[in-house]
Design an enzyme around this catalytic site. Structure first.
Site, short mmCIF file in Angstrom:
data_model
loop_
_atom_site.label_atom_id
_atom_site.label_comp_id
_atom_site.label_asym_id
_atom_site.label_seq_id
_atom_site.Cartn_x
_atom_site.Cartn_y
_atom_site.Cartn_z
CB ILE A 100 -0.94 -0.01 1.24
CG1 ILE A 100 -1.88 -1.21 1.18
CG2 ILE A 100 -1.72 1.29 1.33
CD1 ILE A 100 -2.66 -1.48 2.48
CE1 TYR B 197 -2.08 -4.69 11.77
CE2 TYR B 197 -4.43 -5.19 11.62
CZ TYR B 197 -3.28 -4.59 11.11
OH TYR B 197 -3.36 -3.88 9.92
CG ASP C 164 13.28 -0.76 12.73
OD1 ASP C 164 12.06 -0.59 12.91
OD2 ASP C 164 13.92 -1.72 13.19
CB VAL C 165 8.76 3.31 12.24
CG1 VAL C 165 8.86 3.99 10.88
CG2 VAL C 165 7.93 2.04 12.18
CG ASN D 218 1.70 2.47 4.52
OD1 ASN D 218 0.56 2.06 4.40
ND2 ASN D 218 2.76 1.78 4.08
CB VAL E 72 -5.92 -3.69 1.37
CG1 VAL E 72 -5.45 -3.03 0.08
CG2 VAL E 72 -6.46 -2.64 2.34
NE ARG F 45 11.55 -3.54 8.99
CZ ARG F 45 10.91 -4.61 9.42
NH1 ARG F 45 11.24 -5.11 10.59
NH2 ARG F 45 9.97 -5.17 8.70
CE LYS G 100 -2.34 -1.12 11.68
NZ LYS G 100 -1.54 -0.16 10.89
N1 LIG Z 1 -3.19 -5.31 3.64
C1 LIG Z 1 -4.30 -5.08 4.32
O1 LIG Z 1 -5.31 -5.80 4.17
C2 LIG Z 1 -4.38 -3.92 5.28
C3 LIG Z 1 -5.64 -3.55 5.79
C4 LIG Z 1 -5.72 -2.47 6.67
C5 LIG Z 1 -4.58 -1.78 7.05
N2 LIG Z 1 -3.37 -2.18 6.55
C6 LIG Z 1 -2.19 -1.43 6.99
O2 LIG Z 1 -1.58 -0.84 5.85
C7 LIG Z 1 -0.19 -0.69 6.08
C8 LIG Z 1 0.58 -1.28 4.90
O3 LIG Z 1 0.23 -2.66 4.80
P1 LIG Z 1 0.60 -3.55 3.51
O4 LIG Z 1 -0.51 -4.49 3.30
O5 LIG Z 1 1.03 -2.68 2.39
O6 LIG Z 1 1.85 -4.35 4.11
P2 LIG Z 1 3.23 -4.83 3.42
O7 LIG Z 1 3.03 -5.11 1.98
O8 LIG Z 1 3.78 -5.89 4.30
O9 LIG Z 1 4.14 -3.51 3.55
C9 LIG Z 1 4.49 -3.04 4.81
C10 LIG Z 1 5.53 -1.93 4.65
O10 LIG Z 1 5.87 -1.46 5.95
C11 LIG Z 1 7.29 -1.54 6.10
N3 LIG Z 1 7.62 -1.79 7.49
C12 LIG Z 1 7.25 -2.84 8.28
N4 LIG Z 1 7.82 -2.73 9.49
C13 LIG Z 1 8.56 -1.59 9.46
C14 LIG Z 1 9.40 -0.93 10.40
N5 LIG Z 1 9.62 -1.44 11.63
N6 LIG Z 1 10.00 0.22 10.04
C15 LIG Z 1 9.81 0.75 8.80
N7 LIG Z 1 9.05 0.17 7.86
C16 LIG Z 1 8.44 -0.98 8.20
C17 LIG Z 1 7.71 -2.67 5.18
O11 LIG Z 1 9.06 -2.57 4.77
P3 LIG Z 1 10.29 -3.27 5.53
O12 LIG Z 1 9.85 -4.63 5.93
O13 LIG Z 1 11.38 -3.22 4.52
O14 LIG Z 1 10.58 -2.37 6.69
C18 LIG Z 1 6.80 -2.42 3.99
O15 LIG Z 1 7.35 -1.41 3.17
C19 LIG Z 1 0.10 -1.35 7.42
O16 LIG Z 1 0.14 -0.38 8.44
C20 LIG Z 1 -1.10 -2.27 7.61
O17 LIG Z 1 -1.35 -2.52 8.99
C21 LIG Z 1 -3.24 -3.22 5.69
#
Ligand SMILES: NC(=O)c1ccc[n+]([C@@H]2O[C@H](COP(=O)([O-])OP(=O)(O)OC[C@H]3O[C@@H](n4cnc5c(N)ncnc54)[C@H](OP(=O)(O)O)[C@@H]3O)[C@@H](O)[C@H]2O)c1
Length: 263
Positions: free
Chosen positions: A17, A160, A62-63, A92, A193, A37, A164
């Site tokens: 996302i 989780y 790394d947040v 995000n 999503v 990261r 949130k």
């Molecule tokens: N997918 C869904 O269905 C959904 C629904 C509602 C909300 N969300 C929220 O949307 C956001 C993005 O989700 P996504 O589905 O796109 O997940 P994703 O594909 O796993 O991407 C997550 C991103 O966050 C980064 N990240 C994770 N831990 C981190 C850290 N400690 N420091 C910095 N960056 C970090 C990851 O990169 P690195 O691992 O390289 O750090 C990656 O770029 C999240 O907050 C998730 O909770 C997702």
């Protein structure tokens, strides 16, 4: 202020996302710092934005780690001296750990600390690092990517959901505290999503259970009130709205119906 003069920092911008959000912001003409990261993933996104004529820089952060946030902010300030101050922050970055409260597995130890540390404190750390400059300039936008898990409960996702819910509460309270200072704080809450994260779940659940990938995909779809998965582009649209419209303390819920519920 014209869009081209804004500088956004998107955490978790290297894939999923966050990548779609970073590309959307760059397409609108703003400069983007793509943070996560995995610097190679951020570099891939930033390079491809630049190849398309946009402005983007990769940023390793790394947040979940104070030292890493401080180093990342230092690097962001160096980049900013050439391109202008970061005035849009999109928190995000986040991840999910499933676990059962009864009969937790050994690896679930510390799950609450880990989930809160990245999903809530990560966004808080980044916000606190940028707020003083935003407040001093009298302008800033913070958009927190929360989740429907910040509005309703899901079984096996207590940590989780707690992280949130905390992020949504922080958004609402901080918005009130910053009223009149020119800094708006809002949250986006998508239900499930269509994303690489969900693709991963579908694959792993299909391997571990007797349901097929299609059945699991249908399960996730059916959980969304709108009857379909939210798209990553819809998430980026909602983030964009929260960046450019002048409101604060709102939650933008995306439930798969194609419309945004604002509260
Ligand atoms: N997918 C869904 O269905 C959904 C629904 C509602 C909300 N969300 C929220 O949307 C956001 C993005 O989700 P996504 O589905 O796109 O997940 P994703 O594909 O796993 O991407 C997550 C991103 O966050 C980064 N990240 C994770 N831990 C981190 C850290 N400690 N420091 C910095 N960056 C970090 C990851 O990169 P690195 O691992 O390289 O750090 C990656 O770029 C999240 O907050 C998730 O909770 C997702």
């Amino acid at each position: 202020m014209p869009t081209g003069e804004h500088v956004a920092l998107v955490t978790g911008g290297g894939r999923g996302i966050g990548e779609v959000i970073a590309r959307r912001i760059a397409r609108e003409g703003a400069t983007v710092l793509v943070a996560a990261r995995s610097k190679d993933e951020c570099k891939r996104v930033a390079d491809s934005i630049r190849e398309g004529g946009g402005q983007a820089w990769p940023l390793e952060i790394d947040v979940g780690d104070d030292g890493s946030v401080a180093r990342g902010m230092e690097e962001a300030r160096m980049v900013s001296s050439a391109i202008g101050p970061v005035d849009w922050l999109v928190n995000n970055a986040g991840y999910v750990e499933m676990h059962r409260v009864l009969n937790p597995k050994e690896e679930a130890k510390g799950v609450y600390e880990r989930q809160l540390n990245v999903n809530f404190h990560g966004a808080r750390r980044m916000t606190e690092a940028m707020l003083p400059d935003m407040a001093q300039r009298g302008y800033g936008r913070v958009v927190n990517m929360a989740s429907s898990a910040g509005l309703v409960g899901y079984a096996n996702l207590t940590a989780y959901c707690a992280s949130k819910f905390a992020l949504v509460g922080y958004t609402r309270a901080l918005a009130k505290e910053l009223e009149g200072k020119g800094v708006n704080v809002n949250a986006v809450c998508p239900h499930y999503v269509q994303s690489p994260m969900i693709d991963g779940y579908v694959r792993s659940y299909a391997e571990k259970t007797d349901k097929s990938e299609d059945e699991w995909r249908e399960y996730f779809r059916s959980q969304n009130p709108g009857g379909r998965l939210v798209t990553m582009e819809e998430c980026a649209d909602a983030v964009w709205e929260a960046l450019v419209e002048d409101y604060t303390g709102r939650v933008l819920e995306l439930d798969g119906s194609g419309s945004i519920r604002r509260s």
